[in-house]
Design a protein around this motif. Sequence first.
Motif, short mmCIF file in Angstrom:
data_model
loop_
_atom_site.label_atom_id
_atom_site.label_comp_id
_atom_site.label_asym_id
_atom_site.label_seq_id
_atom_site.Cartn_x
_atom_site.Cartn_y
_atom_site.Cartn_z
N LEU A 44 14.56 64.90 -86.82
CA LEU A 44 14.81 63.94 -85.75
C LEU A 44 13.83 64.15 -84.59
CD1 LEU A 44 18.71 64.10 -85.43
CD2 LEU A 44 17.37 62.21 -86.37
N PRO A 45 13.56 63.10 -83.81
CA PRO A 45 12.82 63.30 -82.56
C PRO A 45 13.63 64.26 -81.67
CG PRO A 45 13.01 60.97 -83.08
CD PRO A 45 13.92 61.69 -84.03
N SER A 46 12.98 65.28 -81.14
CA SER A 46 13.70 66.26 -80.32
C SER A 46 13.09 66.33 -78.93
CB SER A 46 13.68 67.64 -80.98
OG SER A 46 12.35 68.10 -81.19
N TYR A 47 13.95 66.61 -77.95
CA TYR A 47 13.55 66.62 -76.55
C TYR A 47 14.18 67.81 -75.83
CZ TYR A 47 12.25 61.85 -77.77
OH TYR A 47 11.68 60.75 -78.39
N HIS A 48 13.53 68.22 -74.77
CA HIS A 48 14.07 69.29 -73.93
C HIS A 48 13.86 68.91 -72.48
CE1 HIS A 48 9.73 70.33 -74.22
NE2 HIS A 48 9.90 70.72 -72.97
N PHE A 49 14.50 69.65 -71.57
CA PHE A 49 14.31 69.43 -70.15
C PHE A 49 13.11 70.24 -69.67
CE2 PHE A 49 19.17 69.07 -70.17
CZ PHE A 49 19.12 67.70 -70.34
N LYS A 50 12.15 69.55 -69.09
CA LYS A 50 11.00 70.25 -68.52
C LYS A 50 11.42 71.05 -67.30
CE LYS A 50 6.30 69.50 -66.80
NZ LYS A 50 5.25 68.46 -66.52
N VAL A 51 12.27 70.44 -66.49
CA VAL A 51 12.79 71.11 -65.28
C VAL A 51 14.32 71.01 -65.32
CG1 VAL A 51 12.69 71.24 -62.77
CG2 VAL A 51 10.72 70.35 -64.04
N PRO A 52 14.96 71.93 -66.02
CA PRO A 52 16.43 71.86 -66.08
C PRO A 52 17.05 72.23 -64.75
CG PRO A 52 15.64 73.86 -67.12
CD PRO A 52 14.42 73.05 -66.78
N PRO A 53 18.20 71.65 -64.44
CA PRO A 53 18.89 72.04 -63.21
C PRO A 53 19.47 73.45 -63.36
CG PRO A 53 20.27 70.60 -64.51
CD PRO A 53 18.95 70.65 -65.22
N SER A 54 19.79 74.04 -62.25
CA SER A 54 20.43 75.36 -62.30
C SER A 54 21.88 75.20 -62.76
CB SER A 54 20.41 76.02 -60.92
OG SER A 54 19.08 76.23 -60.50
N SER A 55 22.30 76.10 -63.63
CA SER A 55 23.68 76.06 -64.10
C SER A 55 24.62 76.60 -63.03
CB SER A 55 23.83 76.89 -65.37
OG SER A 55 25.19 76.95 -65.77
N VAL A 56 25.74 75.94 -62.88
CA VAL A 56 26.77 76.42 -61.95
C VAL A 56 27.97 76.95 -62.72
CG1 VAL A 56 26.06 74.86 -60.11
CG2 VAL A 56 27.82 74.12 -61.73
N TYR A 57 27.85 77.00 -64.04
CA TYR A 57 28.98 77.45 -64.86
C TYR A 57 28.94 78.98 -64.96
CZ TYR A 57 32.54 77.49 -68.46
OH TYR A 57 33.70 77.71 -69.15
N PRO A 109 10.09 73.98 -81.03
CA PRO A 109 8.63 74.04 -80.84
C PRO A 109 7.97 72.66 -80.79
CG PRO A 109 9.32 75.69 -82.42
CD PRO A 109 10.53 74.84 -82.16
N GLU A 110 8.62 71.66 -81.41
CA GLU A 110 8.03 70.31 -81.45
C GLU A 110 8.64 69.37 -80.42
OE1 GLU A 110 9.32 71.77 -84.31
OE2 GLU A 110 7.36 72.56 -84.88
N SER A 111 9.62 69.83 -79.66
CA SER A 111 10.31 68.91 -78.74
C SER A 111 9.42 68.50 -77.57
CB SER A 111 11.60 69.56 -78.23
OG SER A 111 11.32 70.72 -77.47
N GLU A 112 9.69 67.32 -77.06
CA GLU A 112 8.96 66.78 -75.92
C GLU A 112 9.81 66.87 -74.65
OE1 GLU A 112 6.89 62.96 -76.49
OE2 GLU A 112 7.85 62.94 -78.47
N PRO A 113 9.16 67.00 -73.49
CA PRO A 113 9.94 66.99 -72.24
C PRO A 113 10.56 65.62 -72.02
CG PRO A 113 7.58 67.03 -71.78
CD PRO A 113 7.72 67.24 -73.25
N LEU A 114 11.85 65.61 -71.84
CA LEU A 114 12.57 64.34 -71.72
C LEU A 114 12.13 63.55 -70.49
CD1 LEU A 114 14.80 62.52 -72.85
CD2 LEU A 114 16.45 63.89 -71.57
#
Length: 203
Positions: A125-138, A86-91
């Motif tokens: 710790l400072p936490s971050y997330h992807f604002k626009v993550p790529p599509s997974s191919v796995y 909830p507190e993470s910032e977009p990387l």
Amino acid sequence: MRQGLCPQCRVHRRICVCDSCEPIAGAPKLWALQHPSETGHSKGTLRVASACLPGMRVEVGESPDDFDEVSKRARQGGLAVLFPSPESEPLETADISGVREWLVIDGTWRKANRIWLSNPWLQALPSYHFKVPPSSVYRVRKAPREDSLATAEAIRHLLQLTHPELDLGPLQCGMDALVERQLANMPVEARRHHLPPSTDGSF
């Protein structure tokens, strides 16, 4: 070590991809907190990242007592975690100039969240997330969220954003080999569910 298992990644040699993973030069120090259920998991991707990033430290566990070394490192500053809290910032837009090392959590979403909630030092710790993550191919392992990435995919995108000068081709090669060997060792009927639709009716 059971017969037939790779001593490095601890999975059967038929699905081991250590021979397809080249070390990436110049990568920052990374830490991975791995849930015990992922150790030696045939579909886990942390083994790809470990083979390509020999400087990465992997600590297995769930509670604070399991992560004594990295929690001590966290108190020194300069360590950040990639986790959508909830507190993470977009990387993509955050100021990460003070970050020298990165930490990721390896496990299913439920188990990774359990590690997060069980470790107050981690939440500090400072936490971050992807604002626009790529599509997974796995496609050989199902995920409960549309924006989920395999651990190696998340590490690759993290490094793409934070260290664009790195050649991350080895991570992609390792993931490609992992998918190929997993599919090759599946029964035909199981493989059908993991392959994209074919235009000629085959699979």
